[in-house]
Scaffold this active site. Structure first.
Site, short mmCIF file in Angstrom:
data_model
loop_
_atom_site.label_atom_id
_atom_site.label_comp_id
_atom_site.label_asym_id
_atom_site.label_seq_id
_atom_site.Cartn_x
_atom_site.Cartn_y
_atom_site.Cartn_z
N ASP A 18 -28.79 1.35 3.82
CA ASP A 18 -29.94 1.95 4.80
C ASP A 18 -29.47 3.25 5.62
O ASP A 18 -28.17 3.51 5.96
CB ASP A 18 -29.94 0.90 5.88
CG ASP A 18 -31.13 1.18 6.78
OD1 ASP A 18 -31.78 2.29 6.82
OD2 ASP A 18 -31.14 0.57 7.68
N ASP A 74 -35.91 7.38 4.75
CA ASP A 74 -35.15 6.27 5.26
C ASP A 74 -35.12 5.27 4.02
O ASP A 74 -36.26 4.90 3.61
CB ASP A 74 -35.90 5.73 6.21
CG ASP A 74 -35.32 4.59 7.07
OD1 ASP A 74 -34.00 4.27 6.73
OD2 ASP A 74 -35.83 3.94 7.95
#
Length: 634
Positions: free
Chosen positions: A95, A291
């Protein structure tokens, strides 16, 4: 001679003061952190220059790590990280929007059931909880540092900051390093229900695993991610610097703008036609953010409508249909066929133009996902964003090598085959096939390969049809009374092989004391006749190199043997044998019925022909001689 002395002292004092200021700045740079997601304290420019000079002094190793799972099936990609001494293994979501790496701990009071057992600090000889200090938030007792993270989808994680030895797998050139991570005591929302164990934070911030390794001077300030294509999954990750391959396009990323990895997106093009949007639409709030922890792409409403309308205009031959979930207003189309490689014949390319006028081309797999209820239908993976931020999730960079060059404040993009990239990264330097373009003691160089949803067959020439792959393993349990959970083992094997759990079947079991000998079979998905070439190749490669691993909870594990059985191409008669036999049986049955009916009809006809009325005259007939009587009379 007396006059210069005060001047010399003043000069020395000034130099000393200046050096103290620099040292203070350096100390501030290494200790000032980002409290996600509120604010970000950038490094002074002279400190950045010092860091860059330090990084260029000598080549540093890289950590090559494999990615697992599938973006749309799971919502994320994971990698395997080992923590502690001896190491305990975890599946962590990669992430780039998070700055903390965390795993559930054995002390967790509210943690879900995940892929691996919880981390047990008491079993690690190198574990230490981070003591309370001025640079962290402390617990109520003022003894330990704690962390808490909340996410947009209303999930959260909290726990104790800890330090231990972290290992990056067998393929890594980087040796195990001590690093700070979160030992979870509570998790909610998706974090509680997901299969993955936790998060590997790759964002900007002192708790980020990347920042910690860079600050230690063990890797250069860069990392790369490469996600597999539609319905392929997997991929590769490199912690450290790689030499940009030819054809890579770059976009500026401003670390002073926000803690996220932003890019200077200026314009969008659909089928080569500019959408004529005001560039400011991509620069609102956090700007345009990449992201890896987000699945789809989200644009401000103005940009979303322009993209949607332009795509619909280019596909008049396709039919607009409802989405797979009635709770969402998905924009879907049918009529494009099931072959992913043919999608470009129906859907247009989309191009993102950056501030330097370089363009990243998005193929249909970078903005579409497959409809789960209608064959040959696809839906837009692009949605309107409510807070005016342009958020580019993992779907946008499928089969795309993305280099986060933090040292030079830019992100690089290259369309490539990410599944094949991992095999080339994982190959030893002296391996003849496939050729490895990765050097072992300097920054890595990756040669791109054409993007596709199927990797080329490097070990088996031509097209091969694998009907089943079988392998035998022995598992030695610590306690003879403890029977292994075969269903759990099957799920883990499926995860390691990147296939569905329904494809893994236990064929036979034999036991001898504490040892279990298990034979497993890997079969095609229910909708297929063969295991796909890419999947079969990946499974055979793992078995051949003995890289299939089971967690220690199952006991000691050993691969005994494996075999892949090709399913030969059936003849027309073999394929339709059941239909042919059925047709023959039906024909025989019909013939028998017809014959029976004909016999009945004939019998009735004969009965009607020999029938005489009761009062009709009967024709006289001669009596036959009674031969036996005449003989006896004679």
């Amino acid at each position: 001679m007396d006059l210069p002395s005060p001047l010399l002292l003043l000069l020395l004092f000034t130099l000393s003061l200046f050096s103290d200021l620099i040292a203070a700045d350096l100390n501030l740079a290494s200790e000032s952190g980002m409290i996600f997601p509120l604010s970000y304290s950038p490094l002074p420019s002279r400190v950045e220059d010092f860091r860059r000079r330090r990084l260029h002094q000598s080549p540093l190793p890289n950590a090559h790590m494999k990615l697992y799972d599938d973006l749309l099936a799971n919502g994320y990609y994971t990698t395997r990280l080992l923590i502690g001494t001896p190491p305990q293994e975890f599946a962590l979501i990669v992430d780039t929007g998070s700055t903390v790496t965390y795993v559930p701990c054995s002390t967790c009071k509210h943690c879900g059931k995940h892929q691996d057992p919880k981390f047990q600090p008491e079993l690690s000889s190198t574990y230490e909880a981070v003591k309370c200090n001025p640079d962290c938030n402390c617990d109520d007792d003022g003894k330990l540092c704690i962390y808490e993270r909340r996410y947009a989808e209303m999930s959260s994680s909290s726990g104790v900051l800890s330090e231990d030895l972290i290992s990056f797998g067998n393929e890594s050139q980087l040796s195990p390093q001590r690093a700070v991570f979160g030992c979870e005591n509570s998790e909610t929302g998706d974090l509680f229900s997901q299969r993955a164990d936790g998060i590997m934070g790759l964002g900007r911030g002192k708790l980020s695993i990347v920042d910690q390794l860079v600050d230690k001077g063990v890797i250069e300030d860069s990392f790369s991610l490469c996600y597999g294509g539609m319905e392929v999954g997997g991929g590769a990750m490199v912690l450290g610097k790689i030499t940009p391959p030819a054809g890579m396009v770059f976009a500026h990323s401003d670390p002073f703008r926000s803690p996220y990895y932003n890019i200077d997106l200026k314009q969008m093009h659909v089928a080569g036609k500019s959408l004529k949007l005001n560039p400011k639409v991509f620069n609102e709030k956090h700007g345009t953010v990449l992201d890896s922890g987000t699945t789809y792409a989200y644009f401000p409403k103005e940009a979303f409508n322009a993209i949607k309308d332009a795509v619909i205009k280019e596909i008049p031959s396709l039919k607009r249909i409802h989405g797979p979930d009635p709770n969402y207003e998905d924009i879907c189309f049918s009529g494009a066929g099931r072959d992913v490689s043919e999608m470009h014949k129906f859907f247009p390319e989309i191009a993102m133009e950056f501030g330097n006028h370089q363009k990243l081309i998005l193929s249909p797999e970078n903005y579409l996902f497959r409809h789960t209820k209608v064959r040959g239908a696809y839906c837009l993976g692009i949605f309107p964003d409510r807070d005016s931020t342009t958020l580019l999730g993992g779907i946008v960079v499928r089969n795309t090598l993305v280099t986060y060059d933090r040292e030079n404040d830019k992100l690089g993009f290259l369309k490539t085959n990410c599944s094949d990239l991992w095999r080339r990264l994982a190959s030893p330097p002296d391996s003849p096939a496939p050729t490895s373009p990765v050097t072992q003691n300097t920054s890595s160089q990756i040669s791109p390969s054409p993007a596709s949803s199927e990797s080329p067959t490097v070990d088996l020439p031509g097209v091969f049809r694998i009907g089943v792959i079988t392998f035998e393993v022995s598992i030695s349990v610590n306690n003879a009374s403890m029977k292994p959970n075969f269903s759990e083992i099957a799920d883990f094997i499926a995860h390691e092989l990147e296939i569905q759990s329904s494809q893994v079947r236990l064929l036979s079991i034999s036991t001898s004391g504490k040892e279990y000998r298990l034979k497993w079979g890997v079969y095609p998905p229910q909708s297929s006749e063969y295991i796909s070439n890419n999947t079969a190749l990946n499974i055979m490669s793992l078995l051949k190199e003995n890289k299939l691993r089971l967690p220690g909870q199952f006991g000691s594990y050993k691969l005994l043997e494996w075999k892949a059985e090709q399913k030969r191409k059936q003849s027309w008669l073999e394929k339709h044998l059941l239909g042919v036999v059925g047709g023959v049986m039906i024909s025989l049955l019909v013939t028998a019925v017809m014959v029976k009916l004909a016999l009945v009809w004939r019998r009735r006809q004969q009965e009607e022909a020999t029938y005489e009325p009761v009062n009709a005259a009967v024709k006289e007939q001669e009596l036959q001689p009674l031969a036996s009587s005449e003989t006896s009379n004679a």
